[in-house]
Design a protein around this motif. Structure first.
Motif, mmCIF file in Angstrom:
data_model
loop_
_atom_site.group_PDB
_atom_site.id
_atom_site.type_symbol
_atom_site.label_atom_id
_atom_site.label_comp_id
_atom_site.label_asym_id
_atom_site.label_seq_id
_atom_site.Cartn_x
_atom_site.Cartn_y
_atom_site.Cartn_z
ATOM 1 N N UNK A 1 0.842 -1.166 0.000
ATOM 2 C CA UNK A 1 0.000 0.000 0.000
ATOM 3 C C UNK A 1 0.895 1.240 0.000
ATOM 4 N N UNK A 2 0.680 2.114 -0.933
ATOM 5 C CA UNK A 2 1.495 3.329 -1.062
ATOM 6 C C UNK A 2 0.753 4.485 -0.396
ATOM 7 N N UNK A 3 1.478 5.273 0.362
ATOM 8 C CA UNK A 3 0.890 6.414 1.059
ATOM 9 C C UNK A 3 1.104 7.687 0.267
ATOM 10 N N UNK A 4 0.068 8.483 0.149
ATOM 11 C CA UNK A 4 0.132 9.785 -0.497
ATOM 12 C C UNK A 4 0.452 10.828 0.567
ATOM 13 N N UNK A 5 1.581 11.520 0.434
ATOM 14 C CA UNK A 5 2.021 12.471 1.458
ATOM 15 C C UNK A 5 1.000 13.582 1.722
ATOM 16 N N UNK A 6 0.116 13.883 0.777
ATOM 17 C CA UNK A 6 -0.880 14.931 0.978
ATOM 18 C C UNK A 6 -2.062 14.466 1.813
ATOM 19 N N UNK A 7 -2.164 13.171 2.056
ATOM 20 C CA UNK A 7 -3.306 12.623 2.795
ATOM 21 C C UNK A 7 -3.054 12.756 4.298
ATOM 22 N N UNK A 8 -4.007 13.337 5.047
ATOM 23 C CA UNK A 8 -3.809 13.450 6.497
ATOM 24 C C UNK A 8 -3.818 12.070 7.157
ATOM 25 N N UNK A 9 -3.121 11.965 8.282
ATOM 26 C CA UNK A 9 -2.987 10.675 8.959
ATOM 27 C C UNK A 9 -4.333 10.073 9.350
ATOM 28 N N UNK A 10 -5.301 10.902 9.786
ATOM 29 C CA UNK A 10 -6.602 10.358 10.186
ATOM 30 C C UNK A 10 -7.330 9.708 9.006
ATOM 31 N N UNK A 11 -6.943 10.053 7.794
ATOM 32 C CA UNK A 11 -7.571 9.455 6.618
ATOM 33 C C UNK A 11 -7.150 7.999 6.434
ATOM 34 N N UNK A 12 -6.169 7.542 7.196
ATOM 35 C CA UNK A 12 -5.711 6.163 7.110
ATOM 36 C C UNK A 12 -6.702 5.222 7.813
ATOM 37 N N UNK A 13 -7.470 5.731 8.771
ATOM 38 C CA UNK A 13 -8.375 4.875 9.553
ATOM 39 C C UNK A 13 -9.302 4.011 8.703
ATOM 40 N N UNK A 14 -9.941 4.556 7.657
ATOM 41 C CA UNK A 14 -10.821 3.696 6.842
ATOM 42 C C UNK A 14 -10.102 2.509 6.193
ATOM 43 N N UNK A 15 -8.784 2.587 6.065
ATOM 44 C CA UNK A 15 -8.043 1.450 5.513
ATOM 45 C C UNK A 15 -8.099 0.251 6.442
ATOM 46 N N UNK A 16 -8.246 0.492 7.745
ATOM 47 C CA UNK A 16 -8.254 -0.610 8.716
ATOM 48 C C UNK A 16 -9.364 -1.603 8.444
ATOM 49 N N UNK A 17 -10.508 -1.122 8.007
ATOM 50 C CA UNK A 17 -11.625 -2.038 7.836
ATOM 51 C C UNK A 17 -11.903 -2.406 6.382
ATOM 52 N N UNK A 18 -10.940 -2.154 5.521
ATOM 53 C CA UNK A 18 -11.066 -2.676 4.161
ATOM 54 C C UNK A 18 -10.937 -4.194 4.223
ATOM 55 N N UNK A 19 -11.722 -4.879 3.408
ATOM 56 C CA UNK A 19 -11.733 -6.342 3.450
ATOM 57 C C UNK A 19 -10.373 -6.936 3.125
ATOM 58 N N UNK A 20 -9.655 -6.365 2.149
ATOM 59 C CA UNK A 20 -8.350 -6.908 1.783
ATOM 60 C C UNK A 20 -7.339 -6.707 2.911
ATOM 61 N N UNK A 21 -7.433 -5.596 3.635
ATOM 62 C CA UNK A 21 -6.514 -5.340 4.750
ATOM 63 C C UNK A 21 -6.815 -6.286 5.909
ATOM 64 N N UNK A 22 -8.102 -6.445 6.251
ATOM 65 C CA UNK A 22 -8.468 -7.376 7.336
ATOM 66 C C UNK A 22 -8.104 -8.812 6.967
ATOM 67 N N UNK A 23 -8.294 -9.178 5.708
ATOM 68 C CA UNK A 23 -7.954 -10.534 5.267
ATOM 69 C C UNK A 23 -6.449 -10.775 5.373
ATOM 70 N N UNK A 24 -5.652 -9.813 4.955
ATOM 71 C CA UNK A 24 -4.194 -9.940 5.067
ATOM 72 C C UNK A 24 -3.770 -9.977 6.526
#
Length: 127
Positions: A1-24
């Motif tokens: 997963x590549x991080x976009x430097x312009x994205x605020x850190x709190x915007x990472x939270x929705x990634x936690x409950x993505x199905x592919x992330x939970x599955x991994x």
């Protein structure tokens, strides 16, 4: 997963409950094995109840803001000198959420490290 430097850190939270992330996260926790936490639920119990169902429950708790980590089970591990050291064992659910968090935020911090930085970074050591 590549991080976009312009994205605020709190915007990472929705990634936690993505199905592919939970599955991994589940795959990594399962590969790590380990004991059950205070709830007594083991990896085999989750496989019996259905992995997809279990991960969906975690996803819903995270999305709804209802996820609460459980207390950590404390065991004492004997040391060679006869003393003991404490070891905390989280529940499998908490380990899945912790691993999903690691998967989501690691690229955020990796993006800012210099090539010469080592320490506790993946596939690197302090030596």
């Amino acid at each position: 997963m590549k991080y976009n430097k312009g994205m605020p850190l709190y915007a990472v939270f929705p990634l936690l409950y993505r199905e592919d992330v939970l599955s991994e996260a589940w795959k990594r926790v399962k590969a790590n094995k380990g004991s059950s936490g205070v709830d007594g639920i083991e990896i085999e119990d989750i496989e019996t109840m259905g992995i997809e169902k279990y991960l969906t429950e975690i996803k819903e708790e995270l999305m709804d803001g209802k996820y609460k980590p459980s207390p950590v089970r404390r065991v004492m591990i004997p040391k060679p000198d006869g003393s003991k050291r404490p070891l905390g064992i989280p529940t499998v659910k908490d380990r899945i959420v912790q691993m999903a968090t690691k998967i989501a935020i690691e690229p955020v911090f990796e993006a800012d490290f210099r090539e010469c930085s080592y320490g506790f970074r993946p596939k690197r050591s302090a030596k």
